[in-house]
Write a protein that holds these residues in place. Structure first.
Motif, mmCIF file in Angstrom:
data_model
loop_
_atom_site.group_PDB
_atom_site.id
_atom_site.type_symbol
_atom_site.label_atom_id
_atom_site.label_comp_id
_atom_site.label_asym_id
_atom_site.label_seq_id
_atom_site.Cartn_x
_atom_site.Cartn_y
_atom_site.Cartn_z
ATOM 1 N N TYR A 1 -7.981 1.376 -11.122
ATOM 2 C CA TYR A 1 -6.485 1.186 -10.783
ATOM 3 C C TYR A 1 -6.694 1.758 -9.399
ATOM 4 O O TYR A 1 -7.389 2.333 -8.619
ATOM 5 C CB TYR A 1 -4.983 1.511 -11.305
ATOM 6 N N ARG A 2 -6.011 0.093 -8.450
ATOM 7 C CA ARG A 2 -5.402 0.553 -6.867
ATOM 8 C C ARG A 2 -4.473 1.460 -7.264
ATOM 9 O O ARG A 2 -3.472 1.099 -7.288
ATOM 10 C CB ARG A 2 -4.784 -0.482 -6.311
ATOM 11 N N SER A 3 -5.024 2.539 -6.911
ATOM 12 C CA SER A 3 -4.181 3.927 -6.530
ATOM 13 C C SER A 3 -3.301 4.353 -5.652
ATOM 14 O O SER A 3 -3.770 4.208 -4.008
ATOM 15 C CB SER A 3 -5.067 5.623 -6.549
ATOM 16 N N PHE A 4 -1.813 5.064 -5.776
ATOM 17 C CA PHE A 4 -0.646 4.685 -4.715
ATOM 18 C C PHE A 4 0.077 5.817 -5.077
ATOM 19 O O PHE A 4 1.030 5.980 -4.675
ATOM 20 C CB PHE A 4 0.104 3.173 -3.957
ATOM 21 N N ILE A 5 -0.874 6.858 -6.241
ATOM 22 C CA ILE A 5 -0.017 7.679 -5.867
ATOM 23 C C ILE A 5 0.576 9.021 -5.118
ATOM 24 O O ILE A 5 1.093 9.989 -5.225
ATOM 25 C CB ILE A 5 -0.954 8.682 -7.677
ATOM 26 N N GLY A 6 -0.631 9.529 -4.293
ATOM 27 C CA GLY A 6 -0.523 10.061 -3.503
ATOM 28 C C GLY A 6 -0.763 11.588 -3.710
ATOM 29 O O GLY A 6 -1.845 12.211 -4.819
ATOM 30 N N MET A 7 0.058 12.276 -4.071
ATOM 31 C CA MET A 7 0.505 13.991 -4.037
ATOM 32 C C MET A 7 -0.631 15.053 -3.351
ATOM 33 O O MET A 7 -1.420 15.376 -4.287
ATOM 34 C CB MET A 7 0.309 14.137 -5.399
ATOM 35 N N GLY A 8 -1.244 15.292 -2.090
ATOM 36 C CA GLY A 8 -2.506 14.782 -1.543
ATOM 37 C C GLY A 8 -3.117 14.339 -1.760
ATOM 38 O O GLY A 8 -4.461 15.526 -1.179
ATOM 39 N N TYR A 9 -3.499 13.264 -2.041
ATOM 40 C CA TYR A 9 -5.434 12.862 -2.550
ATOM 41 C C TYR A 9 -4.322 10.749 -2.055
ATOM 42 O O TYR A 9 -3.389 10.932 -1.621
ATOM 43 C CB TYR A 9 -5.718 12.769 -4.068
ATOM 44 N N ALA A 10 -5.773 10.769 -1.320
ATOM 45 C CA ALA A 10 -5.702 9.220 -0.572
ATOM 46 C C ALA A 10 -7.104 8.723 -1.086
ATOM 47 O O ALA A 10 -8.141 9.438 -0.549
ATOM 48 C CB ALA A 10 -4.794 9.602 0.499
ATOM 49 N N ASN A 11 -6.576 7.749 -1.226
ATOM 50 C CA ASN A 11 -8.679 6.236 -0.964
ATOM 51 C C ASN A 11 -8.940 6.693 0.070
ATOM 52 O O ASN A 11 -7.689 7.341 1.731
ATOM 53 C CB ASN A 11 -7.998 5.212 -1.297
ATOM 54 N N CYS A 12 -9.992 6.383 0.726
ATOM 55 C CA CYS A 12 -10.607 6.866 1.855
ATOM 56 C C CYS A 12 -11.686 6.062 2.131
ATOM 57 O O CYS A 12 -12.888 5.501 1.096
ATOM 58 C CB CYS A 12 -10.775 8.093 2.342
ATOM 59 N N ILE A 13 -12.781 6.062 3.515
ATOM 60 C CA ILE A 13 -13.713 5.049 3.527
ATOM 61 C C ILE A 13 -15.091 5.817 4.122
ATOM 62 O O ILE A 13 -14.966 7.012 5.131
ATOM 63 C CB ILE A 13 -13.401 4.480 4.761
ATOM 64 N N THR A 14 -15.545 6.250 3.213
ATOM 65 C CA THR A 14 -17.153 7.187 3.878
ATOM 66 C C THR A 14 -17.923 6.444 4.643
ATOM 67 O O THR A 14 -18.747 5.128 4.189
ATOM 68 C CB THR A 14 -17.315 7.828 2.170
ATOM 69 N N PRO A 15 -17.763 6.821 6.224
ATOM 70 C CA PRO A 15 -18.869 5.793 6.671
ATOM 71 C C PRO A 15 -20.069 5.717 6.246
ATOM 72 O O PRO A 15 -20.848 6.694 5.566
ATOM 73 C CB PRO A 15 -19.168 6.290 7.596
ATOM 74 N N PRO A 16 -20.508 4.534 5.653
ATOM 75 C CA PRO A 16 -21.590 4.869 4.946
ATOM 76 C C PRO A 16 -22.884 5.431 5.593
ATOM 77 O O PRO A 16 -24.030 5.678 4.775
ATOM 78 C CB PRO A 16 -22.654 3.187 5.672
ATOM 79 N N VAL A 17 -22.955 5.389 6.455
ATOM 80 C CA VAL A 17 -23.478 6.659 8.162
ATOM 81 C C VAL A 17 -23.643 7.654 7.257
ATOM 82 O O VAL A 17 -24.998 8.542 7.492
ATOM 83 C CB VAL A 17 -23.725 6.761 9.169
#
Length: 1012
Positions: A115-131
């Motif tokens: 699911y698309r998460s907007f829960i937060g609480m110290g955790y967030a979606n992020c982008i891992t740079p492919p490099v």
């Protein structure tokens, strides 16, 4: 036991792959021809076990011949005490091929709903740079490195960790930071312990703001209980500290998103003599005043959103920063700058006297690890984006949050808390709440439930305009709003971060060092990553024969699933019903581990071996309390134990009583009996490692367990050496009550340069009710009233020991893959070959070095201790001289001076082929000949090949005034002439670094061109 064949090894001759299956008979001799066809055309050719296990059939026979055995089973029968041997094979499935098992695991993974998460609480979606993903996270040159205890061949990861420490100190505004901790919850617990140790108030109360993340509060409560610390949770806006407290914990921004000015409460806390810790979101500190500038003594938090996937809770690198005043109380590892023999800057782990193997029961923390691989990723994320890029990411998130707040207000919602950074507390009319619940599921959206009609929404780096539209629809009753995010943009003042209290705005610079301002193109970053990688010796270069560390193959097929989105993109507090794939994996892995260990139940929550120790002892403590025996607090620990054992016992509120070892390195049974009788009324537990820390199978292990049980205690087994037991014997069968399992040793999770690790525990049936719980598990459908409360049942479990319910869940597929790939026979064969390889090394080195401890019949278990102490007298050669000389031969040195000073502990594992074992033995024998030259006076006692090792490329270019040729120094073997691994720096001056402690990046003019 009847002998069993090890046909899993059958596809190779002399280590070379063949096209068919050549079964190996029980006597170790190959049957048939190398080109025999598979037994059935339906089977995939070959097996994974033959790829995991290094020696071929002919290798095994040659090794057995040297040892004087006709078969591998004969060696095992003579090595492992028959009284503890399993009478039946493990009840596991036959090993599967990599191809079919990856398909099976993919099907399981697809049971998860991302699911698309907007829960937060110290955790967030992020982008891992492919490099970064491709060249660090997925690169075995990074993830198969060992802890940087040999710094001359670890300069790459040490530099990345120094970058991490610099990043943390810059952003928090504090003076010193460690090289990472396990997660935010345990980092806060470490802050509480440190505060307790340094505070002068004499108080036993720790005050925690109710605005902290609930999982952090729960982990702190768990840690406090056995130490007799009271945790008070309250409102920072009204607290007066009339009651004495030794420490305070605040959240910044608060868990519901509010940004508070904590200046006044910190002043009150300091006036009361308390140490103040602020748990801060690191990305927000690019915009907000850092904790160090408004009075915090400690800052802790998580760096997960710096490019590390959610992973259902981990692994992630927590951070811990404090004032230099507390540098010697800082938990965990610390990278510092020193210099080498050439006067060049060189990095190493600093302040080694803080390590638990030295401080033991006086240690204030049992942390002996870090989350190195994750800290490297986080630091490289900051290098990639730089200060401007990080600020732009933070500003964009804040702007989207402001747009969302504006739109939700137009939809009739109430936004309760401002100012905010990335999180909104949204209140809706009570009659609309149920619809929002229902629609969030149908729209595949997760938001945080803060109350019956109150929601939390956290945005992140990946949030898009479409996400805002979906959230507007969610709160608008599925009606399409009459506005778009773009329509609301003109109502936002500008893209700068503006909040009513300008005193909270950051005004100081950060990440000013050139390393954070030089590598923003992919080309430059790629080259920088690979420059660092080339300075580190990993399993991609050579065997890492470290005793008690089991540096075995981390197969590519085992690693692949960790980056699948079905595993990596799930929030740790997503409703359990969305994680069916993970639940299947957990259940199967727990069942397999229970079968392998002989225990009734497994907890996967502890996210490091040290945490497993601590958790196991808390379970024992709770067991005694449930029987009305809280006075049972004495923990017996052999003097040979790893230092984390006594440190963990103290953390669990126990009193450590040492037990002597005899001349053969075994537990002194007579002394154990005497100590058990002496403490009969107060005995809680015995901590024992098996096979022993000295690398032998103790014949008296069952008697040892019986003695402890007879006096009312429980037996805790340290599972560091489980690699010598799998398929042969089980701790649950021969008397252990609880055991932690190092998945990063026996079960193939890679060491990652010193972390991640996993330390789940197995327990006997009577301890099962006390396994750790977690506040998230009581609210599977929603996160309403998320807080930990001790159960009122007769057998309450202990509280959470990790911030996430299943610890570092995203790396558990590695161990799942390993066990399923190997199957019953493969796992058992791996254990046999691990024992064979260790005994082969001990035998080949016979006459050159003495093996300090041997078991019955003169054999060792899966590791052996080489006694090097005599060379100090005969040639003035120390164990470190031999270790550094091994680097010249292309090896990572074994474990040095533990568990006995002046020795080396060698563990080859089952994954190393005979040719690599021989290369190591040849190197050790050649070094012994070099020592003989010193003993005979042919080499100078002070200026010789060992004292000057490792020899660097720089040393070759200087005036060569050494009494031996350059070629002999750097190319001692034919292998090194073709495959030379160069130490990046010469021998490091450890004392200089501790006298001149520098734990952040040096200015660039401190570096020469040769080591940039």
């Amino acid at each position: 036991m009847p002998e069993r064949s090890i046909d899993q090894l059958s596809q190779r001759t002399n280590g070379a792959a063949t096209n068919g299956v050549t079964p190996i008979a029980a006597n170790g001799v190959a049957n048939g021809t190398p080109h025999s066809l598979p037994s059935t055309p339906l089977a995939y050719p070959g097996s994974f076990a033959q790829r995991h296990i290094g020696p071929s059939a002919i290798d095994i026979q040659q090794m057995l011949t040297l040892l004087g055995f006709d078969s591998l089973d004969a060696l095992i029968d003579a090595t492992v005490p028959p009284a503890i041997r399993m009478r039946h094979p493990l009840h596991l499935e036959t090993g599967k091929s990599e191809y079919e098992l990856l398909q099976e695991l993919k099907e399981i993974a697809q049971e998860n709903q991302v699911y698309r998460s907007f829960i937060g609480m110290g955790y967030a979606n992020c982008i891992t740079p492919p490099v970064i993903q491709r060249n660090i996270l997925e690169d075995p040159g990074w993830y198969t490195q060992y802890t940087p205890y040999q710094p001359e061949i670890a300069q790459g990861r040490l530099e990345a960790l120094l970058n991490f420490q610099t990043m943390v100190t810059d952003l928090t505004g504090l003076e010193i930071a460690n090289a990472s901790l396990l997660d935010e919850g345990t980092a806060a617990a470490e802050a509480m312990s440190m505060s307790y140790g340094v505070s002068k108030t004499g108080a036993k109360t720790f005050w925690v703001s109710q605005e902290c993340h609930p999982q952090t509060i729960a982990v702190v409560q768990t840690r406090a209980l056995p130490l007799g610390i009271d945790v008070l949770v309250g409102d920072h806006r009204t607290v007066s500290f009339d009651q004495p407290v030794f420490g305070v914990l605040l959240q910044y921004p608060a868990s519901d998103g509010a940004i508070y000015d904590y200046t006044a409460v910190i002043e009150r806390a300091h006036a009361a003599g308390a140490i103040v810790t602020v748990a801060a979101d690191l990305l927000s500190l690019t915009l907000l005043k850092p904790p160090g500038e408004f009075g915090a003594d400690v800052a802790v938090g998580n760096t997960q959103r710096f490019g590390v996937p959610l992973g259902y809770g981990g692994p992630h690198a927590a951070y811990f920063a404090t004032k230099e005043l507390y540098k010697r109380q800082l938990p965990g590892r610390l990278v510092g700058v020193s210099k080498d023999v050439h006067g060049q800057p060189a990095l190493r782990l600093a302040l080694q006297t803080r390590e638990q193997h030295i401080r033991r029961d006086r240690a204030t923390s049992n942390i002996c690890t870090a989350q190195v691989l994750l800290a490297v990723i986080a630091s490289m994320y900051a290098v990639y984006h730089g200060p401007h890029g990080l600020r732009q990411i933070a500003l964009r998130i804040h702007q989207l949050t402001t747009i969302l707040a504006t739109g939700l207000r137009q939809l009739g919602c109430t936004i309760e808390a401002e100012p905010v950074f990335d999180t909104l507390r949204v209140e809706v009319p009570a009659d609309r709440a149920a619809g929002i619940h229902r629609r969030s599921h149908s729209h595949h959206i997760n938001v945080r439930q803060l109350g019956t009609s109150t929601f939390g929404i956290t945005l992140d780096e990946t949030t898009s305009s479409d996400d805002l539209i979906a959230l507007f629809q969610l709160f608008a009753g599925d009606e399409i709003p009459h506005f778009t995010p773009e329509d609301l943009l003109p109502t936002i003042p500008n893209s700068e971060f503006r909040i009513p209290n300008s005193n909270l705005l950051r005004t100081t610079a950060y990440l000013t060092h050139p390393v954070f301002n030089s590598y923003h193109s992919e080309t430059e970053l790629l080259r920088y990553i690979n420059r660092l990688r080339s300075k580190d010796l990993s399993l991609t270069t050579a065997m890492i024969p470290l005793g008690s560390c089991t540096m075995k193959l981390n197969a590519t097929s085992e690693m692949l699933p960790i980056t699948w989105s079905e595993f990596s993109q799930i929030h740790p507090f997503a409703p359990v019903e969305q994680t069916a794939g993970y639940q299947i994996l957990f259940q199967q892995l727990e069942a397999w581990l229970a079968e392998i260990t002989g225990f009734a139940a497994i907890s996967l929550q502890p996210n490091a071996g040290s945490q497993g120790e601590y958790t196991g002892l808390l379970v024992i403590r709770q067991y005694h309390h449930s029987h009305g025996e809280p006075h049972r607090t004495v923990c017996l620990i052999p003097t040979s134990a790893h230092g984390t054992n006594p440190a963990s016992a103290v953390m669990a509120g126990m009193q450590v009583v040492p037990v002597a070892c005899d001349a053969d390195g075994n537990i002194d049974v007579a002394d154990l009996k005497a100590k058990a009788e002496q403490h009969h009324d107060h005995l809680a537990a015995l901590m024992v490692t098996y096979p022993s820390t000295h690398g032998v199978f103790e014949e008296a292990i069952q008697e040892i367990c019986s003695i402890v049980h007879a006096h009312g205690g429980q037996v805790y087994m340290d599972g560091a050496n489980l690699n010598a037991q799998v398929g042969l014997c089980r701790p649950g069968d021969f008397g252990a009550d609880v055991c932690h399992l190092n998945l990063h040793k026996t079960f193939c999770i890679p060491h990652g340069g010193g972390g991640p690790g996993m330390g789940p525990i197995g327990v006997a049936a009577h301890l099962k009710p006390f396994l750790p719980t977690h506040p998230a598990l009581g609210n599977a459908e929603r996160l309403e009233n998320f807080e930990f409360k001790i159960s009122n049942s007769k057998f309450p479990p202990i509280g959470p020991v990790s911030a996430a319910p299943w610890g570092s869940a995203s790396i558990l597929p590695i161990s799942w893959m390993y066990i399923a790939l190997m199957g019953t026979e493969g796992l058992t064969d791996a254990t046999k070959v691990a024992i064979l390889n260790a005994n082969y090394i001990a035998k080949r080195l016979e006459g050159h070095y003495s093996v300090l401890y041997k078991g019955k019949g003169g054999r060792v278990a899966h590791e052996c201790i080489l006694d090097l102490r005599q060379f100090k007298k005969t040639a003035d050669i120390e164990v470190d001289d031999i270790a550094k000389r091994l680097i010249d031969y292309g090896f990572h040195p074994p474990t040095v001076s533990w568990p006995v000073a002046g020795t080396m502990m060698v563990e080859p594992t089952e994954s190393e082929a005979k040719r690599e074992l021989d290369r190591f033995c040849d190197a050790m024998i050649a070094i012994r000949e070099e020592i003989r030259e010193i003993e005979a006076g042919r080499l100078d006692r002070a200026n010789n090949l060992l004292k000057n090792a490792p020899h660097t490329a720089l040393a070759l270019t200087e005036d060569w005034d050494r009494p031996y040729p350059r070629q002999r120094a750097v190319y001692p073997t034919a292998w090194t002439r073709e495959n030379k691994f160069w130490a990046a720096v010469g021998r490091i001056d450890q004392a200089y670094g501790d006298r001149n402690l520098v734990c952040t990046c040096l200015p660039m003019d401190a570096y020469t061109d040769s080591n940039k």
